[in-house]
Design a protein around this motif. Structure first.
Motif, PDB file in Angstrom:
ATOM      1  N   TYR A 158       1.741  -2.783 -13.672  1.00  0.00           N
ATOM      2  CA  TYR A 158       1.893  -1.485 -14.338  1.00  0.00           C
ATOM      3  C   TYR A 158       0.680  -1.192 -15.230  1.00  0.00           C
ATOM      4  N   VAL A 165       7.273  -1.166  -9.724  1.00  0.00           N
ATOM      5  CA  VAL A 165       6.219  -0.259 -10.195  1.00  0.00           C
ATOM      6  C   VAL A 165       5.971   0.819  -9.144  1.00  0.00           C
ATOM      7  N   VAL A 166       5.916   2.064  -9.573  1.00  0.00           N
ATOM      8  CA  VAL A 166       5.543   3.172  -8.678  1.00  0.00           C
ATOM      9  C   VAL A 166       4.442   3.984  -9.373  1.00  0.00           C
ATOM     10  N   SER A 167       3.671   4.709  -8.576  1.00  0.00           N
ATOM     11  CA  SER A 167       2.616   5.551  -9.135  1.00  0.00           C
ATOM     12  C   SER A 167       2.782   6.959  -8.589  1.00  0.00           C
ATOM     13  N   GLN A 192       8.640   9.527  -3.802  1.00  0.00           N
ATOM     14  CA  GLN A 192       7.882   8.271  -3.772  1.00  0.00           C
ATOM     15  C   GLN A 192       8.777   7.096  -3.388  1.00  0.00           C
ATOM     16  N   PRO A 230       1.640   5.896 -13.581  1.00  0.00           N
ATOM     17  CA  PRO A 230       2.407   4.707 -13.169  1.00  0.00           C
ATOM     18  C   PRO A 230       3.731   4.643 -13.941  1.00  0.00           C
ATOM     19  N   MET A 231       4.738   4.099 -13.290  1.00  0.00           N
ATOM     20  CA  MET A 231       6.058   3.960 -13.921  1.00  0.00           C
ATOM     21  C   MET A 231       6.665   2.627 -13.504  1.00  0.00           C
ATOM     22  N   ILE A 232       7.557   2.133 -14.344  1.00  0.00           N
ATOM     23  CA  ILE A 232       8.402   1.010 -13.911  1.00  0.00           C
ATOM     24  C   ILE A 232       9.823   1.562 -13.827  1.00  0.00           C
ATOM     25  N   VAL A 233      10.405   1.448 -12.649  1.00  0.00           N
ATOM     26  CA  VAL A 233      11.772   1.933 -12.459  1.00  0.00           C
ATOM     27  C   VAL A 233      12.653   0.773 -12.005  1.00  0.00           C
ATOM     28  N   GLU A 292       9.714   2.314 -17.922  1.00  0.00           N
ATOM     29  CA  GLU A 292       8.437   2.605 -18.581  1.00  0.00           C
ATOM     30  C   GLU A 292       7.790   3.804 -17.909  1.00  0.00           C
ATOM     31  N   PRO A 293       7.099   4.664 -18.555  1.00  0.00           N
ATOM     32  CA  PRO A 293       6.971   4.759 -20.008  1.00  0.00           C
ATOM     33  C   PRO A 293       8.150   5.569 -20.582  1.00  0.00           C
TER      34      PRO A 293
END
Lengths: 55, 290
Positions: free
Chosen positions: A40, B264-266, A13, B249-252, B208-209
């Protein structure tokens, strides 16, 4: 689902070849801005509502 | 026309002289509730061509004595316009007669996706020349299918619906957290927690998460009787698989130009929403287009 599969999906991704190594010092100063957190949460809510249909 | 690389190609419109029939099937309550459509078969009775008629058409070689029969699903949209979807097509010989079988499973799958109250299932059957063009044979004019109201109901169009009762052959929803999973456990969705804090690669990268419930499909599925397996050899064994999934969803943290910033990525298909029993090789229903 394994940790490796999750890592593979994340790398794909983000179009990365390997997981980045980030310093703890950088992270301690990092604050998640409100708009990023809002994005988010929106995606989180949407993913609970929408279902992708596989086979 | 304007490129040296291509030669201009002229096209000609060739009338197909198709004969078209519309079959209407009232479908409400034909499919049992909580059942899975395995196959829908349209059976049309091809009437024999009288010898005198064949004689009038002259000698037809085996290749030129064929016509193409095409089945399309016809949908009448809310605005009154029509839309057709190609379902099945095959060649038939004018020298043959008897039942011709078409696989219309996809048409019934499409029909099931219509909003209620649903219109009847409309199947458009057209008989066309095998090849268009002035030298093509007129064999298609000789192909006739028996219609509704045939003497004593003989040869009337038939729609066969083959279904499996999901009460016996389906999954059971979420697993019982109290019962251990054994070989005899019926296909179900089991909780599985992915702990990202326990993964070294996620350190300082995934913000996250901290973890999430991914779920997994466990257990076995009841297999159809051998008679059905013989009837549909293209269907593999029924297996317990994730039939509906959700994204995660994630926050990296991303490092760009010496600076670290959150993003943010999904990730698609990370969480199992539903487990089902499905046969390998079964038709994957196409979504209905607008």
């Amino acid at each position: 689902l394994t940790g490796e599969q999750l890592l593979g999906s994340l790398l794909q991704q983000l179009q990365l070849s390997e997981a980045p190594v980030l310093d703890r010092a950088d992270m301690e100063e990092l604050v998640i801005p409100a708009h990023v957190r809002a994005q988010y949460v929106t995606l989180l809510q949407r993913s609970h509502g929408d279902r992708s249909r596989g086979k | 026309r304007f490129s040296q690389s291509f030669r201009e190609v002229a096209g000609r419109f060739l009338a197909s002289e198709a004969s078209t029939h519309l079959l209407v099937f009232g479908m409400e309550q034909r499919l049992p509730p909580n059942s899975e459509l395995v196959q829908a078969v349209l059976r049309l009775f091809q009437e024999p061509v009288p010898k005198a008629t064949l004689h009038r058409h002259g000698r037809l070689s085996p290749r030129s004595a064929r016509a193409r029969v095409t089945v399309e699903w016809l949908r009448v949209r809310d605005d009154g316009s029509n839309r057709t979807s190609l379902i099945d097509s095959r060649l038939v010989s004018v020298h043959e007669s008897g039942w011709k079988v078409f696989d219309v499973t996809e048409a019934v799958n499409f029909w099931q996706q219509l909003s209620r109250p649903r219109q009847p299932l409309l199947l458009q059957v057209s008989v066309q020349r095998e090849h268009p063009g002035p030298l093509a044979s007129g064999a298609h004019k000789l192909v006739r299918f028996a219609s509704q109201g045939a003497p004593a109901g003989l040869g009337e169009p038939q729609l066969e619906l083959h279904t499996l009762d999901l009460g016996d052959y389906g999954a059971q929803g979420d697993c019982d957290p109290e019962a251990p999973v054994t070989e005899g456990t019926r296909c179900c969705r089991q909780e599985m927690y992915i702990d990202l804090q326990g993964m070294k690669w996620a350190d300082n990268w995934v913000l996250e998460p901290p973890g999430f419930l991914a779920y997994e499909c466990v257990g076995t599925c009841q297999q159809p009787p051998e008679a059905l397996a013989f009837k549909w050899p293209f269907l593999g064994p029924r297996q317990c698989i994730a039939s509906e999934t959700a994204s995660l969803p994630m926050i990296v943290s991303i490092k760009e130009g010496g600076r670290t910033r959150p993003q943010v990525v999904s990730l698609p298909n990370m969480r199992v929403q539903k487990c089902s029993c499905a046969s390998d090789g079964a038709l994957v229903p196409r979504g209905l287009q607008p």
